[in-house]
Design a protein around this motif. Sequence first.
Motif, mmCIF file in Angstrom:
data_model
loop_
_atom_site.group_PDB
_atom_site.id
_atom_site.type_symbol
_atom_site.label_atom_id
_atom_site.label_comp_id
_atom_site.label_asym_id
_atom_site.label_seq_id
_atom_site.Cartn_x
_atom_site.Cartn_y
_atom_site.Cartn_z
ATOM 1 N N LEU A 85 34.105 39.603 44.847
ATOM 2 C CA LEU A 85 34.489 40.968 44.488
ATOM 3 C C LEU A 85 35.537 41.085 43.387
ATOM 4 O O LEU A 85 36.053 42.172 43.153
ATOM 5 N N GLY A 86 35.850 39.991 42.699
ATOM 6 C CA GLY A 86 36.753 40.106 41.555
ATOM 7 C C GLY A 86 38.157 39.587 41.815
ATOM 8 O O GLY A 86 38.510 39.165 42.918
ATOM 9 N N ASP A 87 38.984 39.640 40.759
ATOM 10 C CA ASP A 87 40.342 39.105 40.726
ATOM 11 C C ASP A 87 40.348 37.601 40.960
ATOM 12 O O ASP A 87 40.899 37.093 41.942
ATOM 13 N N ILE A 92 37.059 27.162 25.578
ATOM 14 C CA ILE A 92 36.822 27.404 27.003
ATOM 15 C C ILE A 92 37.260 28.817 27.376
ATOM 16 O O ILE A 92 36.540 29.547 28.065
ATOM 17 N N LEU A 93 38.431 29.223 26.900
ATOM 18 C CA LEU A 93 38.907 30.577 27.177
ATOM 19 C C LEU A 93 37.950 31.618 26.602
ATOM 20 O O LEU A 93 37.642 32.618 27.258
ATOM 21 N N GLU A 94 37.462 31.392 25.400
ATOM 22 C CA GLU A 94 36.512 32.330 24.781
ATOM 23 C C GLU A 94 35.243 32.444 25.620
ATOM 24 O O GLU A 94 34.711 33.544 25.826
ATOM 25 N N ASN A 95 34.773 31.323 26.109
ATOM 26 C CA ASN A 95 33.571 31.310 26.932
ATOM 27 C C ASN A 95 33.794 32.049 28.253
ATOM 28 O O ASN A 95 32.952 32.836 28.697
ATOM 29 N N HIS A 96 34.944 31.820 28.860
ATOM 30 C CA HIS A 96 35.271 32.479 30.116
ATOM 31 C C HIS A 96 35.472 33.983 29.914
ATOM 32 O O HIS A 96 35.082 34.791 30.769
ATOM 33 N N LEU A 97 36.075 34.340 28.784
ATOM 34 C CA LEU A 97 36.285 35.759 28.482
ATOM 35 C C LEU A 97 34.949 36.476 28.331
ATOM 36 O O LEU A 97 34.762 37.588 28.847
ATOM 37 N N LYS A 98 34.017 35.842 27.655
ATOM 38 C CA LYS A 98 32.677 36.421 27.500
ATOM 39 C C LYS A 98 32.017 36.606 28.869
ATOM 40 O O LYS A 98 31.381 37.638 29.132
ATOM 41 N N PHE A 99 32.201 35.623 29.733
ATOM 42 C CA PHE A 99 31.612 35.690 31.074
ATOM 43 C C PHE A 99 32.141 36.884 31.856
ATOM 44 O O PHE A 99 31.366 37.672 32.425
ATOM 45 N N ILE A 100 33.461 37.062 31.892
ATOM 46 C CA ILE A 100 34.010 38.156 32.702
ATOM 47 C C ILE A 100 33.727 39.520 32.082
ATOM 48 O O ILE A 100 33.623 40.519 32.811
ATOM 49 N N GLN A 101 33.563 39.580 30.769
ATOM 50 C CA GLN A 101 33.232 40.849 30.130
ATOM 51 C C GLN A 101 31.868 41.383 30.571
ATOM 52 O O GLN A 101 31.639 42.593 30.578
ATOM 53 N N GLU A 102 30.987 40.492 30.944
ATOM 54 C CA GLU A 102 29.612 40.878 31.269
ATOM 55 C C GLU A 102 29.381 41.117 32.762
ATOM 56 O O GLU A 102 28.265 41.416 33.185
ATOM 57 N N LEU A 103 30.426 41.030 33.566
ATOM 58 C CA LEU A 103 30.267 41.188 35.010
ATOM 59 C C LEU A 103 30.036 42.647 35.412
ATOM 60 O O LEU A 103 30.508 43.569 34.758
ATOM 61 N N ASP A 104 29.325 42.817 36.513
ATOM 62 C CA ASP A 104 29.052 44.154 37.054
ATOM 63 C C ASP A 104 30.262 44.684 37.823
ATOM 64 O O ASP A 104 31.197 43.939 38.147
ATOM 65 N N HIS A 105 30.193 45.993 38.166
ATOM 66 C CA HIS A 105 31.307 46.637 38.858
ATOM 67 C C HIS A 105 31.014 46.947 40.328
ATOM 68 O O HIS A 105 31.947 47.232 41.083
ATOM 69 N N TYR A 106 29.763 46.934 40.729
ATOM 70 C CA TYR A 106 29.450 47.189 42.133
ATOM 71 C C TYR A 106 28.051 46.668 42.454
ATOM 72 O O TYR A 106 27.230 46.427 41.569
#
Length: 235
Positions: free
Chosen positions: A36-38, A123-137
């Motif tokens: 669920l995030g964080d 690695i940070l750039e890759n992880h940032l891209k990953f979290i940007q694309e996550l759903d909200h519910y």
Amino acid sequence: MKRILVISDIHGEIEKFEKLLVETQYNAKQDQLILLGDYVDRGSNAKAVIEKVMQLKEEGAFVLKGNHEDMMIKALTTNEEKSWNHWVKRNGGNKTLYSYDFSESDIAVNKEDFEKPVLKSDILENHLKFIQELDHYIETEDYIFVHAGVEPTKPVAESEPYTLMWIRNEFHNGYNGEKTVVFGHTETKTLHGDEENCNVYFGSNRIIGIDGGAVYGGQLNCLELPSQHVYVVKE
């Protein structure tokens, strides 16, 4: 799927997270894991947590975005002093950046003339891209899974993403929908009104809070559905 397993608010606590997955005997072929995030901030190893979350998503887990991912995205993709300071200085973003091997001097800013530090990390750039694309519910026939909660008077599909990641009391006190809402974001000791109680909170209005405050010395909870069995890791 035999079970739904729900975990929230890992906050860089990779050891507790991995112990909890072992405790639940999680099997990607038989169980549906929902996060669920964080995943970042305040704890010591946000980088490792995101790497693990990416792996789990590849194996079939459903992964949502929390308000700490929201802050991280704003801080790293804009040049706003307010967003940078809010994340790095007030909400543990510095600990996240340390996990990517940046030092205190790497992330320091000039108080007189703000300019965001240049942070070079593939690695940070890759992880940032990953979290940007996550759903909200996630909404199923019986449940709504979300980081913070839902707007009590709206269908979740019509709610603002910001609200789904940040709402608190309005949801806790005002929700009266037919589906059970499982959420993190607000520590369960707050919901219980008891500083010592980090256990999962089962509200009378069909809300279930699972954030046990692991990064503050509490516990990392996993809720199993439909049984409502709870797994706990404290150390």
